[in-house]
Scaffold this active site. Structure first.
Site, PDB file in Angstrom:
ATOM      1  N   SER A 427       0.895  -1.279  -0.118  1.00 39.31           N
ATOM      2  CA  SER A 427      -0.099   0.093  -0.026  1.00 39.31           C
ATOM      3  C   SER A 427       0.992   1.161  -0.208  1.00 39.31           C
ATOM      4  O   SER A 427       1.557   1.410  -1.065  1.00 39.31           O
ATOM      5  CB  SER A 427      -0.991  -0.088   1.167  1.00 39.31           C
ATOM      6  OG  SER A 427      -2.109   0.875   1.049  1.00 39.31           O
ATOM      7  N   LYS A 452      -0.422  -4.041  -3.634  1.00 39.78           N
ATOM      8  CA  LYS A 452      -1.902  -3.730  -3.442  1.00 39.78           C
ATOM      9  C   LYS A 452      -1.856  -2.177  -4.147  1.00 39.78           C
ATOM     10  O   LYS A 452      -1.436  -1.082  -3.362  1.00 39.78           O
ATOM     11  CB  LYS A 452      -2.180  -3.502  -1.920  1.00 39.78           C
ATOM     12  CG  LYS A 452      -3.263  -2.956  -1.768  1.00 39.78           C
ATOM     13  CD  LYS A 452      -3.797  -2.953  -0.286  1.00 39.78           C
ATOM     14  CE  LYS A 452      -4.989  -2.341   0.303  1.00 39.78           C
ATOM     15  NZ  LYS A 452      -5.358  -0.779  -0.175  1.00 39.78           N
TER      16      LYS A 452
END
Length: 525
Positions: A427, A452
Protein backbone atom coordinates in the site's frame (compact mmCIF):
# COMPACT_ATOMS: atom_id res chain seq x y z
CA UNK A 1 -30.91 12.46 -8.24
CA UNK A 2 -29.63 11.68 -4.79
CA UNK A 3 -32.67 11.01 -2.63
CA UNK A 4 -36.08 9.75 -3.64
CA UNK A 5 -38.64 12.24 -2.35
CA UNK A 6 -41.62 11.20 -0.29
CA UNK A 7 -44.90 11.76 -2.13
CA UNK A 8 -48.45 10.58 -2.41
CA UNK A 9 -50.17 9.43 -5.57
CA UNK A 10 -50.58 12.47 -7.89
CA UNK A 11 -53.92 13.64 -9.18
CA UNK A 12 -54.87 13.61 -12.84
CA UNK A 13 -54.53 17.42 -12.92
CA UNK A 14 -50.98 17.18 -11.53
CA UNK A 15 -50.07 14.63 -14.17
CA UNK A 16 -51.43 16.79 -16.98
CA UNK A 17 -49.48 19.81 -15.75
CA UNK A 18 -46.38 17.59 -15.31
CA UNK A 19 -46.75 16.16 -18.81
CA UNK A 20 -47.32 19.56 -20.43
CA UNK A 21 -44.24 21.04 -18.73
CA UNK A 22 -42.14 18.01 -19.55
CA UNK A 23 -43.19 17.84 -23.21
CA UNK A 24 -42.53 21.53 -23.72
CA UNK A 25 -39.02 21.25 -22.27
CA UNK A 26 -38.23 17.89 -23.85
CA UNK A 27 -38.91 19.01 -27.41
CA UNK A 28 -37.21 22.37 -27.12
CA UNK A 29 -40.14 24.00 -28.92
CA UNK A 30 -43.42 25.45 -27.64
CA UNK A 31 -45.94 22.69 -27.37
CA UNK A 32 -48.78 25.15 -27.19
CA UNK A 33 -48.39 25.71 -30.93
CA UNK A 34 -49.38 22.10 -31.38
CA UNK A 35 -52.05 21.89 -28.71
CA UNK A 36 -53.57 25.33 -28.07
CA UNK A 37 -55.14 26.44 -31.35
CA UNK A 38 -58.43 28.30 -31.26
CA UNK A 39 -61.26 27.29 -33.53
CA UNK A 40 -60.88 30.21 -35.96
CA UNK A 41 -57.19 29.27 -36.46
CA UNK A 42 -58.02 25.83 -37.81
CA UNK A 43 -59.45 27.01 -41.14
CA UNK A 44 -56.43 29.20 -41.71
CA UNK A 45 -54.02 26.42 -40.87
CA UNK A 46 -55.82 23.96 -43.10
CA UNK A 47 -55.95 26.38 -46.00
CA UNK A 48 -52.29 27.30 -45.55
CA UNK A 49 -51.44 23.61 -45.08
CA UNK A 50 -49.06 24.74 -42.24
CA UNK A 51 -46.31 22.33 -43.24
CA UNK A 52 -43.81 23.76 -40.75
CA UNK A 53 -46.20 23.33 -37.85
CA UNK A 54 -46.94 19.73 -38.70
CA UNK A 55 -43.21 19.04 -39.03
CA UNK A 56 -42.64 20.52 -35.57
CA UNK A 57 -45.31 18.28 -34.12
CA UNK A 58 -43.84 15.21 -35.84
CA UNK A 59 -40.36 16.10 -34.55
CA UNK A 60 -41.72 16.34 -31.03
CA UNK A 61 -43.41 12.99 -31.23
CA UNK A 62 -40.28 11.31 -32.58
CA UNK A 63 -38.32 12.68 -29.62
CA UNK A 64 -41.01 11.38 -27.28
CA UNK A 65 -40.64 7.88 -28.77
CA UNK A 66 -36.98 7.99 -27.79
CA UNK A 67 -37.86 8.74 -24.15
CA UNK A 68 -35.57 6.68 -21.92
CA UNK A 69 -34.65 6.42 -18.26
CA UNK A 70 -33.59 10.07 -18.17
CA UNK A 71 -37.28 10.94 -18.17
CA UNK A 72 -37.45 9.50 -14.68
CA UNK A 73 -34.08 10.68 -13.39
CA UNK A 74 -34.43 14.31 -14.46
CA UNK A 75 -37.68 14.79 -12.64
CA UNK A 76 -37.15 12.48 -9.68
CA UNK A 77 -40.84 11.64 -9.83
CA UNK A 78 -41.49 8.04 -10.75
CA UNK A 79 -39.62 4.82 -10.18
CA UNK A 80 -38.12 3.09 -13.21
CA UNK A 81 -40.19 0.23 -14.45
CA UNK A 82 -39.96 -1.51 -17.82
CA UNK A 83 -43.72 -1.43 -18.23
CA UNK A 84 -43.69 2.34 -17.65
CA UNK A 85 -41.33 3.02 -20.55
CA UNK A 86 -43.28 0.63 -22.75
CA UNK A 87 -46.53 2.46 -22.00
CA UNK A 88 -45.00 5.83 -22.83
CA UNK A 89 -43.78 4.57 -26.18
CA UNK A 90 -47.17 3.09 -27.00
CA UNK A 91 -48.66 6.51 -26.19
CA UNK A 92 -46.25 8.24 -28.53
CA UNK A 93 -46.94 5.81 -31.38
CA UNK A 94 -50.66 6.39 -31.00
CA UNK A 95 -50.19 10.16 -31.12
CA UNK A 96 -48.01 9.80 -34.18
CA UNK A 97 -50.79 7.92 -35.89
CA UNK A 98 -53.23 10.69 -34.98
CA UNK A 99 -51.01 13.40 -36.46
CA UNK A 100 -50.35 11.28 -39.56
CA UNK A 101 -54.09 10.85 -40.01
CA UNK A 102 -54.60 14.62 -39.62
CA UNK A 103 -52.10 15.20 -42.42
CA UNK A 104 -53.92 12.87 -44.79
CA UNK A 105 -57.31 14.41 -43.99
CA UNK A 106 -55.92 17.96 -43.65
CA UNK A 107 -57.40 18.25 -40.16
CA UNK A 108 -55.27 19.65 -37.33
CA UNK A 109 -55.78 17.93 -33.97
CA UNK A 110 -57.63 20.41 -31.72
CA UNK A 111 -55.94 21.54 -28.54
CA UNK A 112 -58.59 20.15 -26.24
CA UNK A 113 -58.46 16.73 -27.86
CA UNK A 114 -54.67 16.55 -27.78
CA UNK A 115 -54.52 17.60 -24.14
CA UNK A 116 -57.16 15.09 -23.25
CA UNK A 117 -55.30 12.28 -25.04
CA UNK A 118 -51.97 13.14 -23.37
CA UNK A 119 -53.50 13.48 -19.92
CA UNK A 120 -55.59 10.33 -20.01
CA UNK A 121 -52.90 8.12 -21.53
CA UNK A 122 -50.20 9.30 -19.12
CA UNK A 123 -52.50 8.68 -16.17
CA UNK A 124 -53.24 5.21 -17.50
CA UNK A 125 -49.55 4.45 -17.96
CA UNK A 126 -48.42 5.75 -14.57
CA UNK A 127 -51.28 4.86 -12.26
CA UNK A 128 -50.86 1.10 -12.62
CA UNK A 129 -47.20 1.48 -11.72
CA UNK A 130 -47.87 3.68 -8.71
CA UNK A 131 -50.67 1.56 -7.29
CA UNK A 132 -48.42 -1.46 -7.26
CA UNK A 133 -45.53 0.43 -5.59
CA UNK A 134 -45.03 0.54 -1.81
CA UNK A 135 -45.34 3.73 0.17
CA UNK A 136 -42.38 6.00 -0.56
CA UNK A 137 -42.37 7.68 2.83
CA UNK A 138 -38.74 7.32 3.87
CA UNK A 139 -37.94 6.08 7.36
CA UNK A 140 -34.82 6.84 9.38
CA UNK A 141 -33.46 3.42 8.39
CA UNK A 142 -34.13 4.14 4.70
CA UNK A 143 -32.26 7.42 5.00
CA UNK A 144 -29.20 5.69 6.50
CA UNK A 145 -29.25 3.16 3.65
CA UNK A 146 -29.50 6.00 1.13
CA UNK A 147 -26.61 7.80 2.83
CA UNK A 148 -24.43 4.72 2.36
CA UNK A 149 -25.65 4.28 -1.24
CA UNK A 150 -24.91 7.92 -2.07
CA UNK A 151 -21.44 7.75 -0.49
CA UNK A 152 -20.51 4.77 -2.67
CA UNK A 153 -22.13 6.37 -5.72
CA UNK A 154 -19.92 9.44 -5.39
CA UNK A 155 -16.64 7.85 -4.28
CA UNK A 156 -16.32 4.35 -5.78
CA UNK A 157 -13.71 3.95 -8.48
CA UNK A 158 -15.73 1.71 -10.81
CA UNK A 159 -18.61 3.74 -12.18
CA UNK A 160 -20.12 0.62 -13.73
CA UNK A 161 -20.46 -0.68 -10.16
CA UNK A 162 -19.40 -4.16 -11.16
CA UNK A 163 -21.61 -4.13 -14.25
CA UNK A 164 -24.93 -3.30 -12.60
CA UNK A 165 -27.39 -0.41 -12.62
CA UNK A 166 -26.58 1.32 -9.34
CA UNK A 167 -29.78 3.40 -9.47
CA UNK A 168 -31.94 0.38 -10.10
CA UNK A 169 -30.28 -1.48 -7.24
CA UNK A 170 -31.26 1.36 -4.91
CA UNK A 171 -34.88 1.31 -6.07
CA UNK A 172 -35.15 -2.46 -5.73
CA UNK A 173 -33.48 -2.51 -2.32
CA UNK A 174 -35.81 0.13 -0.91
CA UNK A 175 -38.77 -1.93 -2.08
CA UNK A 176 -37.60 -5.40 -1.14
CA UNK A 177 -34.96 -5.27 1.61
CA UNK A 178 -36.28 -5.24 5.20
CA UNK A 179 -35.12 -2.11 7.05
CA UNK A 180 -37.27 -2.02 10.15
CA UNK A 181 -34.34 -2.13 12.59
CA UNK A 182 -30.78 -0.88 12.57
CA UNK A 183 -29.45 -4.42 12.26
CA UNK A 184 -31.63 -5.05 9.21
CA UNK A 185 -30.37 -1.81 7.69
CA UNK A 186 -26.75 -2.82 8.32
CA UNK A 187 -27.48 -6.16 6.64
CA UNK A 188 -28.97 -4.36 3.64
CA UNK A 189 -25.91 -2.10 3.35
CA UNK A 190 -23.53 -5.07 3.57
CA UNK A 191 -25.51 -6.87 0.90
CA UNK A 192 -25.29 -3.79 -1.32
CA UNK A 193 -21.52 -3.49 -0.80
CA UNK A 194 -21.07 -7.21 -1.56
CA UNK A 195 -22.48 -6.71 -5.06
CA UNK A 196 -19.34 -4.71 -5.91
CA UNK A 197 -17.19 -7.84 -5.44
CA UNK A 198 -14.34 -5.74 -4.04
CA UNK A 199 -12.59 -7.23 -0.98
CA UNK A 200 -11.21 -3.82 0.02
CA UNK A 201 -14.57 -1.99 0.03
CA UNK A 202 -16.32 -2.74 3.31
CA UNK A 203 -19.08 -1.54 5.63
CA UNK A 204 -18.18 -1.28 9.31
CA UNK A 205 -20.53 -1.11 12.27
CA UNK A 206 -19.76 1.72 14.74
CA UNK A 207 -17.48 -0.33 17.01
CA UNK A 208 -15.48 -1.77 14.10
CA UNK A 209 -15.20 1.65 12.54
CA UNK A 210 -13.87 3.02 15.81
CA UNK A 211 -11.29 0.21 15.94
CA UNK A 212 -10.19 0.99 12.40
CA UNK A 213 -9.72 4.67 13.22
CA UNK A 214 -7.72 3.81 16.34
CA UNK A 215 -5.35 1.73 14.21
CA UNK A 216 -4.15 4.87 12.43
CA UNK A 217 -3.34 6.58 15.71
CA UNK A 218 -0.68 5.76 18.28
CA UNK A 219 -1.71 2.72 20.32
CA UNK A 220 -3.66 -0.49 19.89
CA UNK A 221 -4.31 -3.44 22.19
CA UNK A 222 -3.86 -6.71 20.34
CA UNK A 223 -1.19 -9.04 19.00
CA UNK A 224 0.55 -6.66 16.60
CA UNK A 225 -0.08 -8.14 13.16
CA UNK A 226 -1.24 -6.67 9.88
CA UNK A 227 -3.44 -9.10 7.96
CA UNK A 228 -4.79 -9.36 4.43
CA UNK A 229 -6.54 -11.69 2.04
CA UNK A 230 -4.80 -14.59 0.36
CA UNK A 231 -4.36 -14.41 -3.40
CA UNK A 232 -6.21 -16.68 -5.80
CA UNK A 233 -2.98 -18.66 -6.32
CA UNK A 234 -2.69 -19.70 -2.69
CA UNK A 235 -3.46 -23.38 -2.08
CA UNK A 236 -4.67 -22.81 1.47
CA UNK A 237 -7.60 -20.92 2.96
CA UNK A 238 -7.34 -18.39 5.75
CA UNK A 239 -5.90 -14.91 6.21
CA UNK A 240 -2.39 -13.84 5.30
CA UNK A 241 -0.02 -12.20 7.74
CA UNK A 242 1.33 -9.21 5.85
CA UNK A 243 3.58 -8.08 8.67
CA UNK A 244 4.19 -8.51 12.40
CA UNK A 245 5.10 -5.45 14.45
CA UNK A 246 8.73 -5.78 15.56
CA UNK A 247 8.80 -6.56 19.28
CA UNK A 248 5.04 -7.08 19.38
CA UNK A 249 3.30 -10.19 20.80
CA UNK A 250 2.95 -11.97 17.45
CA UNK A 251 6.53 -11.22 16.49
CA UNK A 252 7.80 -12.60 19.82
CA UNK A 253 5.67 -15.73 19.31
CA UNK A 254 7.45 -16.41 16.01
CA UNK A 255 4.76 -15.19 13.59
CA UNK A 256 6.14 -13.49 10.48
CA UNK A 257 5.03 -12.15 7.10
CA UNK A 258 3.83 -14.86 4.75
CA UNK A 259 2.32 -17.00 7.53
CA UNK A 260 -1.37 -17.95 7.26
CA UNK A 261 -3.83 -17.60 10.15
CA UNK A 262 -6.09 -20.67 9.98
CA UNK A 263 -8.17 -20.14 13.14
CA UNK A 264 -8.59 -17.50 15.85
CA UNK A 265 -9.77 -18.94 19.17
CA UNK A 266 -11.11 -21.93 17.26
CA UNK A 267 -13.01 -19.83 14.67
CA UNK A 268 -12.13 -20.78 11.10
CA UNK A 269 -10.82 -17.77 9.15
CA UNK A 270 -11.81 -19.18 5.76
CA UNK A 271 -14.04 -16.53 4.19
CA UNK A 272 -13.70 -14.25 7.22
CA UNK A 273 -13.49 -10.50 6.62
CA UNK A 274 -10.26 -8.88 7.78
CA UNK A 275 -12.15 -6.45 10.01
CA UNK A 276 -13.93 -9.31 11.77
CA UNK A 277 -10.56 -11.01 12.23
CA UNK A 278 -9.03 -7.80 13.59
CA UNK A 279 -11.85 -7.58 16.12
CA UNK A 280 -11.14 -11.13 17.29
CA UNK A 281 -7.41 -10.45 17.58
CA UNK A 282 -7.91 -7.34 19.68
CA UNK A 283 -9.04 -7.58 23.28
CA UNK A 284 -8.24 -6.83 26.89
CA UNK A 285 -4.59 -6.26 27.67
CA UNK A 286 -3.10 -9.42 29.23
CA UNK A 287 -5.74 -11.78 27.80
CA UNK A 288 -4.73 -14.71 25.59
CA UNK A 289 -5.85 -15.51 22.05
CA UNK A 290 -5.23 -18.97 20.56
CA UNK A 291 -3.99 -18.90 16.98
CA UNK A 292 -3.54 -21.73 14.51
CA UNK A 293 -0.73 -20.63 12.21
CA UNK A 294 0.59 -22.22 9.03
CA UNK A 295 4.31 -21.43 8.85
CA UNK A 296 5.81 -22.91 5.70
CA UNK A 297 4.68 -26.54 5.72
CA UNK A 298 4.26 -26.57 9.49
CA UNK A 299 1.04 -25.85 11.40
CA UNK A 300 1.54 -24.34 14.84
CA UNK A 301 -0.87 -23.80 17.72
CA UNK A 302 0.24 -20.59 19.40
CA UNK A 303 -1.16 -18.91 22.52
CA UNK A 304 -0.45 -15.17 22.13
CA UNK A 305 -0.88 -12.71 24.98
CA UNK A 306 -2.45 -9.41 23.93
CA UNK A 307 -0.44 -6.32 24.76
CA UNK A 308 -0.81 -2.61 24.31
CA UNK A 309 1.16 -2.11 21.13
CA UNK A 310 2.71 1.33 20.88
CA UNK A 311 2.73 2.27 17.24
CA UNK A 312 5.96 4.21 17.17
CA UNK A 313 6.51 4.17 13.42
CA UNK A 314 10.25 4.92 13.31
CA UNK A 315 13.40 3.42 14.75
CA UNK A 316 16.85 4.62 13.77
CA UNK A 317 20.50 4.04 14.52
CA UNK A 318 23.99 4.58 13.08
CA UNK A 319 25.98 1.76 11.51
CA UNK A 320 29.63 1.77 10.56
CA UNK A 321 30.41 0.25 7.21
CA UNK A 322 33.62 -1.74 6.73
CA UNK A 323 36.63 0.22 5.54
CA UNK A 324 40.31 -0.35 5.12
CA UNK A 325 40.91 3.24 6.19
CA UNK A 326 40.95 4.56 9.71
CA UNK A 327 37.53 6.24 9.80
CA UNK A 328 34.82 3.99 8.36
CA UNK A 329 31.88 5.87 6.78
CA UNK A 330 28.71 6.14 8.83
CA UNK A 331 25.34 4.99 7.53
CA UNK A 332 22.03 6.13 8.98
CA UNK A 333 19.52 3.27 9.27
CA UNK A 334 15.80 4.18 9.50
CA UNK A 335 13.17 1.50 10.09
CA UNK A 336 9.66 2.70 9.14
CA UNK A 337 6.98 0.26 10.37
CA UNK A 338 3.71 2.05 9.56
CA UNK A 339 2.21 5.19 8.07
CA UNK A 340 0.23 6.56 11.00
CA UNK A 341 -0.33 10.19 11.91
CA UNK A 342 3.21 10.54 13.33
CA UNK A 343 5.11 8.92 10.47
CA UNK A 344 6.32 11.84 8.33
CA UNK A 345 7.33 13.95 11.34
CA UNK A 346 9.17 11.01 12.90
CA UNK A 347 11.12 10.30 9.68
CA UNK A 348 12.12 13.95 9.36
CA UNK A 349 13.27 14.03 12.98
CA UNK A 350 15.31 10.83 12.51
CA UNK A 351 17.06 12.28 9.45
CA UNK A 352 18.00 15.45 11.33
CA UNK A 353 19.32 13.47 14.31
CA UNK A 354 21.41 11.15 12.13
CA UNK A 355 22.73 14.03 10.06
CA UNK A 356 24.02 15.69 13.23
CA UNK A 357 26.14 12.54 13.67
CA UNK A 358 27.66 13.09 10.22
CA UNK A 359 26.21 10.11 8.39
CA UNK A 360 27.15 9.86 4.72
CA UNK A 361 24.23 7.76 3.47
CA UNK A 362 20.81 6.44 4.50
CA UNK A 363 19.05 3.09 4.47
CA UNK A 364 15.23 3.19 4.64
CA UNK A 365 13.80 -0.16 5.71
CA UNK A 366 10.19 -0.67 4.54
CA UNK A 367 10.10 -4.43 5.04
CA UNK A 368 6.88 -5.69 6.64
CA UNK A 369 5.38 -2.20 6.47
CA UNK A 370 1.78 -2.84 5.38
CA UNK A 371 0.97 0.82 4.78
CA UNK A 372 -1.47 3.13 6.49
CA UNK A 373 -2.41 6.71 5.76
CA UNK A 374 -1.96 7.68 2.11
CA UNK A 375 -1.13 11.35 2.83
CA UNK A 376 1.72 10.28 5.10
CA UNK A 377 3.23 8.26 2.26
CA UNK A 378 3.14 11.35 0.05
CA UNK A 379 4.71 13.54 2.72
CA UNK A 380 7.57 11.10 3.35
CA UNK A 381 8.30 10.94 -0.40
CA UNK A 382 8.60 14.74 -0.38
CA UNK A 383 11.27 14.47 2.35
CA UNK A 384 13.56 12.56 -0.03
CA UNK A 385 12.69 14.10 -3.42
CA UNK A 386 13.59 17.61 -4.56
CA UNK A 387 11.30 17.36 -7.60
CA UNK A 388 9.28 14.91 -9.64
CA UNK A 389 6.03 12.96 -9.73
CA UNK A 390 5.28 10.84 -6.66
CA UNK A 391 2.21 8.95 -7.85
CA UNK A 392 -0.56 9.09 -10.43
CA UNK A 393 -4.10 8.56 -9.16
CA UNK A 394 -6.31 6.85 -11.73
CA UNK A 395 -9.92 5.85 -12.07
CA UNK A 396 -11.86 4.02 -14.78
CA UNK A 397 -11.41 7.02 -17.10
CA UNK A 398 -7.64 7.24 -16.72
CA UNK A 399 -5.40 9.61 -14.75
CA UNK A 400 -7.49 11.68 -12.35
CA UNK A 401 -4.84 13.39 -10.27
CA UNK A 402 -1.08 13.76 -9.97
CA UNK A 403 0.87 14.09 -6.73
CA UNK A 404 4.29 15.64 -7.21
CA UNK A 405 6.78 17.77 -5.33
CA UNK A 406 8.61 21.00 -6.02
CA UNK A 407 11.23 20.46 -3.32
CA UNK A 408 9.74 22.86 -0.78
CA UNK A 409 9.51 20.11 1.86
CA UNK A 410 12.69 18.23 1.02
CA UNK A 411 15.03 17.27 3.88
CA UNK A 412 17.47 14.76 2.36
CA UNK A 413 17.66 15.20 -1.42
CA UNK A 414 21.24 14.22 -2.13
CA UNK A 415 22.71 11.64 0.26
CA UNK A 416 22.94 8.10 -1.16
CA UNK A 417 19.79 6.13 -0.29
CA UNK A 418 18.97 2.41 -0.28
CA UNK A 419 15.43 1.10 0.35
CA UNK A 420 14.71 -2.40 1.67
CA UNK A 421 11.43 -4.09 0.66
CA UNK A 422 9.80 -7.52 0.88
CA UNK A 423 6.43 -9.19 0.34
CA UNK A 424 5.17 -7.51 3.52
CA UNK A 425 5.73 -4.07 1.94
CA UNK A 426 2.25 -2.93 0.87
CA UNK A 427 0.00 0.00 0.00
CA UNK A 428 1.49 3.36 1.08
CA UNK A 429 4.90 1.67 1.42
CA UNK A 430 4.71 0.68 -2.24
CA UNK A 431 3.79 4.23 -3.26
CA UNK A 432 6.89 5.51 -1.45
CA UNK A 433 9.19 2.79 -2.80
CA UNK A 434 7.89 3.24 -6.34
CA UNK A 435 8.39 7.01 -6.23
CA UNK A 436 11.97 6.70 -4.97
CA UNK A 437 12.81 4.02 -7.52
CA UNK A 438 11.26 5.62 -10.60
CA UNK A 439 12.76 9.02 -9.80
CA UNK A 440 16.16 7.29 -9.49
CA UNK A 441 16.50 8.65 -5.97
CA UNK A 442 17.15 5.26 -4.36
CA UNK A 443 18.27 1.71 -5.05
CA UNK A 444 15.77 -0.99 -3.98
CA UNK A 445 16.89 -4.24 -2.34
CA UNK A 446 14.86 -7.28 -1.35
CA UNK A 447 11.96 -9.14 -2.98
CA UNK A 448 8.83 -8.10 -4.91
CA UNK A 449 6.36 -6.19 -2.76
CA UNK A 450 2.79 -7.20 -1.89
CA UNK A 451 1.07 -5.58 -4.87
CA UNK A 452 -1.82 -3.58 -3.41
CA UNK A 453 -2.28 -0.97 -6.10
CA UNK A 454 -5.64 0.39 -4.98
CA UNK A 455 -6.41 3.26 -2.66
CA UNK A 456 -9.21 3.29 -0.10
CA UNK A 457 -10.76 6.22 1.70
CA UNK A 458 -12.67 6.07 4.98
CA UNK A 459 -16.14 7.65 5.24
CA UNK A 460 -18.10 8.00 8.48
CA UNK A 461 -21.89 7.75 8.31
CA UNK A 462 -24.27 9.75 10.47
CA UNK A 463 -24.83 6.98 13.06
CA UNK A 464 -21.13 6.33 13.71
CA UNK A 465 -20.79 3.43 11.30
CA UNK A 466 -18.54 3.80 8.29
CA UNK A 467 -17.49 2.72 4.84
CA UNK A 468 -14.04 1.88 3.53
CA UNK A 469 -14.29 2.48 -0.21
CA UNK A 470 -11.86 1.87 -3.05
CA UNK A 471 -11.68 5.33 -4.57
CA UNK A 472 -8.81 4.96 -7.02
CA UNK A 473 -5.91 2.91 -8.21
CA UNK A 474 -2.44 4.29 -8.56
CA UNK A 475 0.45 4.13 -10.99
CA UNK A 476 4.08 4.79 -10.15
CA UNK A 477 5.86 7.73 -11.82
CA UNK A 478 6.86 5.33 -14.62
CA UNK A 479 3.13 4.49 -15.14
CA UNK A 480 3.47 1.01 -13.67
CA UNK A 481 0.26 -0.52 -12.32
CA UNK A 482 1.55 -2.70 -9.49
CA UNK A 483 -1.78 -4.20 -8.39
CA UNK A 484 -1.28 -7.94 -7.67
CA UNK A 485 2.26 -7.66 -9.11
CA UNK A 486 4.19 -5.50 -6.70
CA UNK A 487 7.31 -3.39 -7.16
CA UNK A 488 10.33 -5.30 -8.40
CA UNK A 489 13.53 -4.35 -6.53
CA UNK A 490 16.80 -3.61 -8.28
CA UNK A 491 18.72 -6.26 -6.33
CA UNK A 492 17.97 -9.22 -4.11
CA UNK A 493 19.16 -9.45 -0.52
CA UNK A 494 21.02 -12.46 0.85
CA UNK A 495 18.60 -15.04 2.27
CA UNK A 496 20.17 -14.68 5.69
CA UNK A 497 19.78 -10.90 5.75
CA UNK A 498 18.24 -9.94 9.14
CA UNK A 499 15.22 -7.71 9.73
CA UNK A 500 16.27 -6.02 12.96
CA UNK A 501 18.50 -2.97 13.16
CA UNK A 502 21.27 -4.68 15.14
CA UNK A 503 21.48 -7.51 12.62
CA UNK A 504 21.51 -5.02 9.74
CA UNK A 505 24.51 -3.18 11.15
CA UNK A 506 26.37 -6.48 11.51
CA UNK A 507 25.84 -7.23 7.80
CA UNK A 508 27.54 -4.04 6.63
CA UNK A 509 30.23 -3.94 9.31
CA UNK A 510 31.55 -7.50 9.16
CA UNK A 511 32.97 -8.64 5.81
CA UNK A 512 33.07 -12.23 7.07
CA UNK A 513 29.30 -12.30 7.65
CA UNK A 514 27.17 -14.41 5.30
CA UNK A 515 24.87 -11.42 4.80
CA UNK A 516 27.65 -8.93 4.15
CA UNK A 517 27.03 -6.12 1.63
CA UNK A 518 29.65 -3.42 1.27
CA UNK A 519 28.84 0.27 1.03
CA UNK A 520 29.57 0.46 -2.69
CA UNK A 521 27.22 -2.43 -3.42
CA UNK A 522 24.45 -0.91 -1.34
CA UNK A 523 24.32 2.48 -2.98
CA UNK A 524 25.55 2.01 -6.54
CA UNK A 525 22.87 2.53 -9.16
Amino acid sequence: MDVIPSFSKPSSLQLQVFSANYLSKKNGRTLHRCSSFKKHDVNKLVSDRSVDLRQNCKDFLRSFVRTDSRFVFNYSFFSIKPELISSIRILALNLQKAVSYSERTEVVVPALVLRFLVGVMLITAFSATLTRSPSWALTEENLLFLEAWRTIDRAYIDKSFNGQSWFRYRENALRTEPMSTREETYTAIKKMVATLDDPFTRFLEPQKFKSLRSGTRNTLTGVGVSIGYLTANDKYSGLAVISATPGGPANKAGISSGDIILTIDGTDTNGMEIYDAAELLQGTEGSTVELSIKHGQEIRQLPVIRERVVLNPVKSRICKSSSLEGNPPLIGYIKLTSFNQNASGAVREAIETLRERNVEAFVLDLRDNSGGLFPEGIEIAKIWLDKGVIVYICDSQGIRDVYDTDGSNVAAPSEPLAVLVNKGTASASEILAGALKDNKRAVLFGEPTYGKGKIQSVFQLSDGSGLVITVARYETPAHTDINKIGIIPDHALPISFPKDEDGFCGCIEDPSSSCYINKVGFFSK
